[in-house]
Design a protein around this motif. Structure first.
Motif, mmCIF file in Angstrom:
data_model
loop_
_atom_site.group_PDB
_atom_site.id
_atom_site.type_symbol
_atom_site.label_atom_id
_atom_site.label_comp_id
_atom_site.label_asym_id
_atom_site.label_seq_id
_atom_site.Cartn_x
_atom_site.Cartn_y
_atom_site.Cartn_z
ATOM 1 N N ALA A 1 32.643 3.550 32.967
ATOM 2 C CA ALA A 1 32.898 2.941 31.660
ATOM 3 C C ALA A 1 34.388 2.673 31.467
ATOM 4 C CB ALA A 1 32.380 3.847 30.550
ATOM 5 N N LYS A 2 35.218 3.598 31.894
ATOM 6 C CA LYS A 2 36.661 3.449 31.712
ATOM 7 C C LYS A 2 37.229 2.337 32.574
ATOM 8 C CE LYS A 2 40.698 4.765 30.131
ATOM 9 N NZ LYS A 2 41.056 4.527 28.708
ATOM 10 N N VAL A 3 36.771 2.229 33.803
ATOM 11 C CA VAL A 3 37.349 1.276 34.744
ATOM 12 C C VAL A 3 36.705 -0.098 34.641
ATOM 13 C CG1 VAL A 3 37.700 0.766 37.205
ATOM 14 C CG2 VAL A 3 37.999 3.093 36.354
ATOM 15 N N MET A 4 35.368 -0.142 34.484
ATOM 16 C CA MET A 4 34.652 -1.397 34.639
ATOM 17 C C MET A 4 34.322 -2.097 33.327
ATOM 18 S SD MET A 4 32.062 -0.373 37.751
ATOM 19 C CE MET A 4 31.565 -2.072 38.041
ATOM 20 N N THR A 5 33.986 -1.351 32.288
ATOM 21 C CA THR A 5 33.454 -2.001 31.092
ATOM 22 C C THR A 5 34.138 -1.611 29.788
ATOM 23 O OG1 THR A 5 31.788 -0.260 30.744
ATOM 24 C CG2 THR A 5 31.169 -2.127 32.164
ATOM 25 N N GLY A 6 34.890 -0.508 29.789
ATOM 26 C CA GLY A 6 35.452 -0.024 28.528
ATOM 27 C C GLY A 6 34.392 0.439 27.563
ATOM 28 N N GLY A 7 33.220 0.773 28.094
ATOM 29 C CA GLY A 7 32.123 1.212 27.238
ATOM 30 C C GLY A 7 31.249 0.093 26.733
ATOM 31 N N GLY A 8 31.652 -1.144 26.940
ATOM 32 C CA GLY A 8 30.886 -2.285 26.460
ATOM 33 C C GLY A 8 29.955 -2.838 27.530
ATOM 34 N N PRO A 9 29.376 -3.994 27.247
ATOM 35 C CA PRO A 9 29.489 -4.751 25.988
ATOM 36 C C PRO A 9 28.652 -4.134 24.866
ATOM 37 C CG PRO A 9 27.990 -5.849 27.506
ATOM 38 C CD PRO A 9 28.554 -4.688 28.253
ATOM 39 N N ALA A 10 29.218 -4.131 23.681
ATOM 40 C CA ALA A 10 28.551 -3.585 22.483
ATOM 41 C C ALA A 10 28.130 -2.139 22.669
ATOM 42 C CB ALA A 10 27.343 -4.451 22.107
ATOM 43 N N GLY A 11 28.904 -1.369 23.438
ATOM 44 C CA GLY A 11 28.622 0.043 23.617
ATOM 45 C C GLY A 11 27.465 0.365 24.530
ATOM 46 N N THR A 12 26.948 -0.612 25.278
ATOM 47 C CA THR A 12 25.756 -0.367 26.090
ATOM 48 C C THR A 12 26.027 0.504 27.307
ATOM 49 O OG1 THR A 12 26.151 -2.484 27.216
ATOM 50 C CG2 THR A 12 24.580 -2.481 25.388
ATOM 51 N N THR A 13 27.279 0.613 27.739
ATOM 52 C CA THR A 13 27.594 1.476 28.877
ATOM 53 C C THR A 13 28.377 2.716 28.453
ATOM 54 O OG1 THR A 13 29.622 0.226 29.354
ATOM 55 C CG2 THR A 13 27.604 -0.451 30.488
ATOM 56 N N THR A 14 28.429 2.972 27.152
ATOM 57 C CA THR A 14 29.072 4.187 26.657
ATOM 58 C C THR A 14 28.099 5.356 26.810
ATOM 59 O OG1 THR A 14 30.419 2.984 25.055
ATOM 60 C CG2 THR A 14 30.108 5.336 24.674
ATOM 61 N N THR A 15 28.448 6.298 27.650
ATOM 62 C CA THR A 15 27.632 7.493 27.851
ATOM 63 C C THR A 15 28.186 8.627 26.986
ATOM 64 O OG1 THR A 15 28.990 8.206 29.718
ATOM 65 C CG2 THR A 15 27.091 6.797 30.210
ATOM 66 N N ILE A 16 27.503 9.761 27.010
ATOM 67 C CA ILE A 16 27.973 10.907 26.231
ATOM 68 C C ILE A 16 29.356 11.349 26.711
ATOM 69 C CG2 ILE A 16 27.518 13.316 25.644
ATOM 70 C CD1 ILE A 16 25.734 11.394 24.197
ATOM 71 N N ALA A 17 29.570 11.345 28.025
ATOM 72 C CA ALA A 17 30.871 11.753 28.560
ATOM 73 C C ALA A 17 31.984 10.826 28.067
ATOM 74 C CB ALA A 17 30.822 11.771 30.085
ATOM 75 N N TYR A 18 31.728 9.532 28.071
ATOM 76 C CA TYR A 18 32.751 8.596 27.591
ATOM 77 C C TYR A 18 32.914 8.700 26.076
ATOM 78 C CZ TYR A 18 35.549 4.346 27.365
ATOM 79 O OH TYR A 18 36.576 3.456 27.175
ATOM 80 N N HIS A 19 31.843 9.001 25.367
ATOM 81 C CA HIS A 19 31.901 9.206 23.917
ATOM 82 C C HIS A 19 32.799 10.406 23.598
ATOM 83 C CE1 HIS A 19 30.741 9.271 19.769
ATOM 84 N NE2 HIS A 19 30.027 10.369 19.878
ATOM 85 N N ILE A 20 32.689 11.471 24.377
ATOM 86 C CA ILE A 20 33.552 12.648 24.182
ATOM 87 C C ILE A 20 35.014 12.260 24.365
ATOM 88 C CG2 ILE A 20 34.178 14.902 25.154
ATOM 89 C CD1 ILE A 20 31.200 15.252 25.853
ATOM 90 N N TYR A 21 35.273 11.460 25.385
ATOM 91 C CA TYR A 21 36.659 11.032 25.659
ATOM 92 C C TYR A 21 37.223 10.199 24.502
ATOM 93 C CZ TYR A 21 40.380 8.118 27.574
ATOM 94 O OH TYR A 21 41.561 7.445 27.750
ATOM 95 N N THR A 22 36.463 9.227 24.029
ATOM 96 C CA THR A 22 36.967 8.365 22.954
ATOM 97 C C THR A 22 37.185 9.143 21.667
ATOM 98 O OG1 THR A 22 34.682 7.715 22.398
ATOM 99 C CG2 THR A 22 35.918 6.298 23.917
ATOM 100 N N LYS A 23 36.297 10.087 21.371
ATOM 101 C CA LYS A 23 36.469 10.893 20.164
ATOM 102 C C LYS A 23 37.685 11.813 20.267
ATOM 103 C CE LYS A 23 33.239 9.753 17.251
ATOM 104 N NZ LYS A 23 33.585 9.239 15.891
ATOM 105 N N ALA A 24 37.919 12.366 21.443
ATOM 106 C CA ALA A 24 39.005 13.331 21.612
ATOM 107 C C ALA A 24 40.371 12.654 21.758
ATOM 108 C CB ALA A 24 38.729 14.216 22.822
ATOM 109 N N PHE A 25 40.447 11.565 22.552
ATOM 110 C CA PHE A 25 41.746 11.025 22.921
ATOM 111 C C PHE A 25 42.035 9.641 22.349
ATOM 112 C CE2 PHE A 25 40.413 13.911 26.356
ATOM 113 C CZ PHE A 25 41.421 14.855 26.229
#
Length: 332
Positions: free
Chosen positions: A271-295
């Motif tokens: 998610a960080k390298v390829m999509t940034g969690g997008g498009p429209a959050g479809t590749t945002t996983t729980i691990a990436y969600h933790i990262y965005t909330k924390a940092f």
């Protein structure tokens, strides 16, 4: 006198053995101490700290720790985005049975006593040595819908350009899941970003560690069992089904357990390298969600609560697998 002397000698011997054991223990602890201190300082300590701050509104923007109890956990459960990201995480488990089957198939082929198999083993395992980020950047180029090699190859088959998948730019998926909520949406059926990541994982992963595990397990299957079955007229599939596959059950069980654990905890790097969690959050996983909330949102307390909910999910799934998956009747 002799009885007393014998008893005293035994007592002295016991004390001597106890003293030696104590000395051996102290020496062992001295060797283990650096590792133990590292574990306490850099693993157990942060884990315990995250549990504490999950009950606070801790933020990296302020030094305050305000106790909020279970409010973070309640907010997480009530947040529809959390459930959407959990479904995104679970979606990638589509690749698990395909990956296991592919690794087993390759291991079975490479287990044959044919000249040149060592070369193919090296070539198939080679992508595992490649740095993950470099591999993802390469695949991001391959999956580009405008000039990527994959769409160019598919388009050469005569498929119209407007019918080619958008891959990493597309919210569609094979389960027709809505992009903004946990719901079925027929208009979302197709190939999209999640399927592109699954494709990348399958191609780069089936020749990796799981293949090596199956190769090692196949080398431990007694050859005389297959030979005896062949003499009795058993076909190749029957020998695999009733002899080889049950012998591989412990390895398969281990791969499934580790696959579930890694699957729930994974998804951040792609998610960080390829999509940034997008498009429209479809590749945002729980691990990436933790990262965005924390940092990115600086909600350390909230992110820690999500981490412990993830731990509870992984623990529960692992226990279920351990109870029902490690049974001989499932593979016999």
């Amino acid at each position: 006198m002799s009885a007393i002397s014998t008893g005293a000698a035994r007592s002295i011997a016991r004390k001597s053995r106890a003293k030696r054991r104590t000395g051996d223990l102290l020496i062992a602890l001295a060797f283990l101490l650096p590792n133990l201190l590292g574990f306490l300082l850099f693993t157990a300590g942060p884990v315990f700290y995250s549990l504490i701050i999950s009950f606070t509104d801790r933020s990296t923007l302020t030094p305050d720790y305000n106790w909020v109890g279970f409010r973070n956990y309640g907010d997480i459960v009530a947040d529809p985005l959390f459930w959407t990201y959990l479904v995104n995480t679970a979606y990638f488990f589509i690749a698990m049975p395909l990956g296991i089957a592919g690794s087993l198939f390759l291991a079975t082929l490479l287990h044959q006593k044919v000249r040149g198999t060592s070369i193919f083993r090296v070539l198939l395992y080679l992508p595992s040595f490649t740095a993950g980020v470099a591999l993802m950047i390469m695949w991001k180029t391959l999956l580009n819908p405008d000039f990527g090699l994959i769409n160019a190859a598919v388009g050469s088959l005569g498929i119209p350009r407007d019918s080619l998948p958008g891959w990493l730019n597309e919210t569609k998926n094979l389960m027709a899941l809505s992009s903004d909520k946990v719901a079925y949406d027929a208009t979302q059926w197709g190939l999209g970003a999640r399927d592109a990541i699954i494709l990348m994982g399958l191609v780069t992963g089936i020749g990796g560690g799981n293949m090596l595990l199956y190769l090692a397990a196949l080398s431990n299957v007694p050859e005389e069992l297959g030979e005896a079955a062949a003499l009795d007229g058993a076909t190749g599939w029957s020998r695999f089904r009733h002899i080889t596959w049950p012998q591989l059950a412990p390895t398969t069980f281990f791969i499934v357990i580790m696959g579930f654990i890694g699957g729930f905890q994974g998804g951040f790097d792609t998610a960080k390298v390829m999509t940034g969690g997008g498009p429209a959050g479809t590749t945002t996983t729980i691990a990436y969600h933790i990262y965005t909330k924390a940092f990115e949102s600086f909600q350390i307390g909230y992110a820690s609560a999500v981490s412990w909910i993830l731990f509870a999910i992984v623990f529960a799934v692992t226990m279920i697998n351990w109870k029902f998956g490690n049974r001989e009747d499932l593979v016999s």
